[in-house]
Scaffold this motif. Structure first.
Motif, PDB file in Angstrom:
ATOM      1  N   MET A 144      -5.109  -1.478   2.541  1.00 22.30           N
ATOM      2  CA  MET A 144      -4.355  -0.526   1.738  1.00 22.30           C
ATOM      3  C   MET A 144      -5.170  -0.045   0.542  1.00 22.30           C
ATOM      4  N   PHE A 169       1.816 -10.564   5.489  1.00 24.51           N
ATOM      5  CA  PHE A 169       0.813 -10.365   4.431  1.00 24.51           C
ATOM      6  C   PHE A 169       0.761 -11.543   3.456  1.00 24.51           C
ATOM      7  N   LEU A 206      12.589   0.818  -2.676  1.00 26.09           N
ATOM      8  CA  LEU A 206      13.177   0.701  -4.021  1.00 26.09           C
ATOM      9  C   LEU A 206      12.543   1.690  -4.998  1.00 26.09           C
ATOM     10  N   ASP A 240       1.293   1.452  -3.835  1.00 24.08           N
ATOM     11  CA  ASP A 240       2.087   0.227  -3.841  1.00 24.08           C
ATOM     12  C   ASP A 240       1.888  -0.607  -2.590  1.00 24.08           C
ATOM     13  N   ILE A 292       4.067   6.580   3.120  1.00 20.56           N
ATOM     14  CA  ILE A 292       3.378   6.014   4.293  1.00 20.56           C
ATOM     15  C   ILE A 292       3.862   4.573   4.475  1.00 20.56           C
TER      16      ILE A 292
HETATM   17  C1  LIG Z   1       4.564  -3.995  -1.939  1.00 18.31           C
HETATM   18  S1  LIG Z   1       5.224  -3.299  -0.512  1.00 18.31           S
HETATM   19  C2  LIG Z   1       5.877  -1.748  -1.043  1.00 18.31           C
HETATM   20  C3  LIG Z   1       7.195  -1.798  -1.744  1.00 18.31           C
HETATM   21  C4  LIG Z   1       7.829  -0.458  -1.818  1.00 18.31           C
HETATM   22  N1  LIG Z   1       7.023   0.555  -2.418  1.00 18.31           N
HETATM   23  C5  LIG Z   1       9.227  -0.453  -2.386  1.00 18.31           C
HETATM   24  O1  LIG Z   1       9.536   0.387  -3.221  1.00 18.31           O
HETATM   25  O2  LIG Z   1      10.042  -1.225  -1.927  1.00 18.31           O
HETATM   26  C6  LIG Z   1       3.783  -2.784   0.369  1.00 18.31           C
HETATM   27  C7  LIG Z   1       4.074  -2.016   1.643  1.00 18.31           C
HETATM   28  O3  LIG Z   1       2.838  -1.546   2.170  1.00 18.31           O
HETATM   29  C8  LIG Z   1       2.894  -1.616   3.578  1.00 18.31           C
HETATM   30  N2  LIG Z   1       1.527  -1.664   4.111  1.00 18.31           N
HETATM   31  C9  LIG Z   1       0.663  -2.691   4.101  1.00 18.31           C
HETATM   32  N3  LIG Z   1      -0.492  -2.373   4.682  1.00 18.31           N
HETATM   33  C10 LIG Z   1      -0.382  -1.086   5.078  1.00 18.31           C
HETATM   34  C11 LIG Z   1      -1.272  -0.192   5.733  1.00 18.31           C
HETATM   35  N4  LIG Z   1      -2.494  -0.553   6.114  1.00 18.31           N
HETATM   36  N5  LIG Z   1      -0.832   1.056   5.958  1.00 18.31           N
HETATM   37  C12 LIG Z   1       0.414   1.441   5.576  1.00 18.31           C
HETATM   38  N6  LIG Z   1       1.285   0.623   4.979  1.00 18.31           N
HETATM   39  C13 LIG Z   1       0.911  -0.628   4.715  1.00 18.31           C
HETATM   40  C14 LIG Z   1       3.649  -2.889   3.821  1.00 18.31           C
HETATM   41  O4  LIG Z   1       4.203  -2.941   5.128  1.00 18.31           O
HETATM   42  C15 LIG Z   1       4.692  -2.872   2.718  1.00 18.31           C
HETATM   43  O5  LIG Z   1       5.893  -2.315   3.152  1.00 18.31           O
END
Ligand SMILES: C[S@@+](CC[C@H](N)C(=O)[O-])C[C@H]1O[C@@H](n2cnc3c(N)ncnc32)[C@H](O)[C@@H]1O
Ligand SMILES: Cc1cc2nc3c(=O)[nH]c(=O)nc-3n(C[C@H](O)[C@H](O)[C@H](O)COP(=O)(O)OP(=O)(O)OC[C@H]3O[C@@H](n4cnc5c(N)ncnc54)[C@H](O)[C@@H]3O)c2cc1C
Length: 612
Positions: A176, A23, A68, A166, A92
């Motif tokens: 997302m 990403f 986290l 998130d 998710i």
């Molecule tokens: C900023 S990170 C989240 C950090 C997390 N909430 C934490 O506490 O560590 C964004 C997450 O969204 C997931 N993601 C991105 N696009 C997605 C999609 N289309 N569907 C589901 N998950 C997705 C990514 O793989 C990533 O793990």
């Protein structure tokens, strides 16, 4: 949905912040994940204040990532004396990390060491679908939904009190933040649900406004000026707390699992069984096999069996006293076409090796511990289980009221909801909820509309293990052969629809020996079918071979948990969790399509659709 799940790859920026090359973004602010979680997600949702004193609180997170936010939330819950009775955290994630990567990432936050260990120990295999983990002695229930947000959101059945939104930055992760996804949060919101997100992008603000949230800006975290949060006032009112009393009819795999799941949620359960002891009918076999199914198109039954299989493994791990072994299951094809279909399915679905993989003949022989005719699919975590031991262990854990030796003749509406009566008309128990876990006999007490169940006789043969090669795994090829369990090898089973004969038959033993010879050819003439021991029981089979688990349409308080067919070991844990979640109004542990696929009202719905 038949495409492989792609795990996340562990990487860091030069300053040590976790980074996603896919990403092109960091997982959390360089000022620290836990601090960001506390400010943005807990703070933005006014937690812990809003969960205080509640029996249950449900959080839905889009993007579990490193977990986290989850660990920060769980830690806050543990420190809060007024925490809710149960926290449901549904998350998710399209690209989950492996358990070892998560452990490495969490090691940078030693304050979470204990929680991380518990989470990583239960972390599921990286396969698509829902995975429910019970943590902190059941106070925290984490339901991980592995898949793309656009596929997962429509499959959720829940009412969230708080949303943690998130994803990566909207410019880098548009899927997302797509308006349809955000709009669908509206139907997943409980009354007065709140949301919080790191981003302040105007497109996100607009989409959330149109999903009925009253969106506000709030001071952002660290160097970020603003973030968004808001409240939804249109959501569903919480369901009234249930009157937690139930009658469960039938002490087999289905009934014992239902008792345990309800008792774990504080229900007062009365179990009624016609035999003097549990597990005397279909659930009374010496042992049976468990493994998931795979199909190239990842069909309903493949998805349901995956969810059920992984759920059962986690649940059995937590119950002492079950006699079972994850010795592995080798499924050998019977024909060249079947072999090709199995390999094509494995190629298409890209499962982790620990879930399912193809083993060529030599390797198959090594895991099976004996020569085999050819290679096959290897379910490394599959194995055998003794159903009576599972039934006993669940009932011992559940500590419910039990009436044995009473055959119920009818159930009828009563002032308390339902009364269960014997053939003299005596009321044995009354409760607002009845769970029919009595296989075919459910059809006599309360037949669901538009369905008839088949009664399918099955005979297993019990062979003296000393006279067979010492197989180390369950081997399937049309029939099954189990490793020696207390000196006996279970093999079979016959499948005799509409055959009511309860007695052992020589022709059924002969059929089982033929099945065994497909697996172990040298055994062909080793046994005389007339001299064998075994057992006969009856499967209850629905036309689509799926269980009937869930509420009866239009009959408040009446629930089914039957028609487990040839797979009661596989289905029982997940169906019981489904039932208990429905009765409590909790998030469902499986996709909506799958819950619908086992719903006792599905045949009626299909008939009505056909008419319309
Ligand atoms: C900023 S990170 C989240 C950090 C997390 N909430 C934490 O506490 O560590 C964004 C997450 O969204 C997931 N993601 C991105 N696009 C997605 C999609 N289309 N569907 C589901 N998950 C997705 C990514 O793989 C990533 O793990
Ligand atoms: C030969 C054979 C081999 C099998 N092998 C496997 C296998 O390898 N793997 C696998 O996963 N599954 C296997 N199965 C399937 C599995 O055994 C069943 O799906 C499962 O046992 C069904 O459990 P149940 O609780 O629904 O039914 P049951 O075990 O039949 O329990 C229903 C209970 O309800 C009681 N009851 C019924 N009516 C009343 C009433 N009116 N009042 C009071 N009590 C009542 C009955 O006495 C019974 O104890 C096999 C089945 C057979 C027959």
């Amino acid at each position: 949905m038949a495409h492989p799940l792609v795990p996340a790859t562990l990487a860091f920026t030069t300053d040590g912040t976790p980074w996603s090359a896919a990403f092109g973004d960091i997982y959390h602010s360089t000022e620290g994940g836990p601090a960001q979680a506390a400010h943005v997600f807990l703070g933005g949702n006014r937690l812990p204040d809003r969960w205080r004193g509640r029996p249950r609180f449900t959080i839905l997170e889009t993007g579990f990532g490193l977990g986290l936010n989850f660990l920060t939330t769980w830690a806050a819950l543990r420190e809060d004396a007024a925490r809710p009775g149960r926290l449901h955290y549904v998350a998710i994630e399209k690209h989950p990390f492996s358990a070892s990567d998560l452990a490495e990432l969490h090691a940078r936050h030693p304050q979470f060491a204990t929680l991380s260990r518990e989470l990583c120990a239960q972390w599921p295999m990286l396969v698509r679908g829902m995975h429910r983990l019970e943590l902190d002695s059941g106070r925290v229930v984490l339901t991980l939904c592995f898949g793309d947000i656009a596929e997962v959101l429509p499959q959720l059945r829940l009412a969230a009190d708080a949303f943690y939104l998130d994803g990566f930055a909207p410019a880098k992760n548009p899927d997302m933040w797509a308006a349809p996804a955000l709009k669908s949060l509206e139907s997943l919101a409980a009354r007065d649900a709140t949301f919080a997100t790191y981003t302040a992008a105007s497109a996100v603000r607009d989409a959330l406004s149109s999903a009925g949230f009253d969106v506000r800006k709030r001071e952002g975290f660290a160097r970020k000026r603003d973030m968004l949060c808001g409240t939804q006032t249109r959501g569903a009112a919480p369901p009234p707390s249930p009157d937690r009393r139930a009658i469960v009819i039938g002490a087999g795999l289905a009934g014992s699992a239902a008792c345990e799941r309800l008792a774990a949620r504080g229900w007062d359960v009365t179990l009624i069984e016609r035999h003097p002891a549990p597990a005397r009918e279909a659930s009374g076999n010496h042992a049976g096999a468990f493994h998931p199914l795979i199909t190239r198109d990842d069909s309903f039954i493949a998805r349901l069996s995956r969810n059920a299989f992984l759920h059962a493994l986690r649940q059995w791990d937590s119950v002492p006293g079950i006699a079972w072994d994850r010795c592995g299951v080798l499924q050998m094809p019977r024909t060249a076409e079947e072999s090709e279909a199995q390999r094509a399915a494995l190629d298409a679905l890209g499962y982790p090796n620990g879930y399912a993989r193809w083993l060529p003949r030599a390797e198959a022989a090594r895991v099976a511990g004996t020569e085999v005719a050819e290679g096959g699919v290897w379910f490394e975590q599959g194995g055998w289980l003794r159903p009576p031991s599972l039934v006993d262990a669940l009932l011992a854990k559940a500590k419910v009221g039990m009436h044995f030796g009473i055959e119920l003749a009818s159930i009828a509406r009563s002032a308390s909801g339902w009364a269960a009566q014997d053939s003299t008309g005596r009321t044995i128990a009354e409760a607002p909820v009845v769970v029919l876990a009595n296989a075919h006999d459910a059809m006599r007490l309360a037949p669901p509309a538009n369905v008839s169940l088949r009664k399918v006789r099955g005979q297993v043969s019990y062979l003296p293990a000393a006279r067979l090669p010492a197989i180390r795994a369950v081997v399937l090829r049309g029939g099954m052969a189990l490793p020696a369990i207390e000196g006996l090898c279970v093999t079979g089973a016959s499948y005799d629809p509409d055959d009511p004969d309860p007695h052992l038959r020589v022709d059924s033993h002969a059929g089982n020996l033929e099945r065994l010879a497909r697996i172990l050819p040298e055994t062909l003439d080793a046994f005389d079918p007339a001299s064998l021991q075994g057992r006969v029981a009856f499967r209850a089979v629905a036309p689509d071979r799926l269980p009937l688990a869930g509420p009866y349409p239009g009959q408040a308080g009446l629930y089914g948990a039957f028609a487990y067919g040839s797979r009661g070991i596989l289905w029982s844990a997940l169906m019981a969790e489904l039932l208990a979640s429905q009765l409590e109004g909790e998030p469902l542990p499986l996709e909506a399509q799958l819950a619908d696929a086992v719903d006792p009202g599905r045949f009626l719905r299909r008939a009505e659709r056909g008419k319309g």
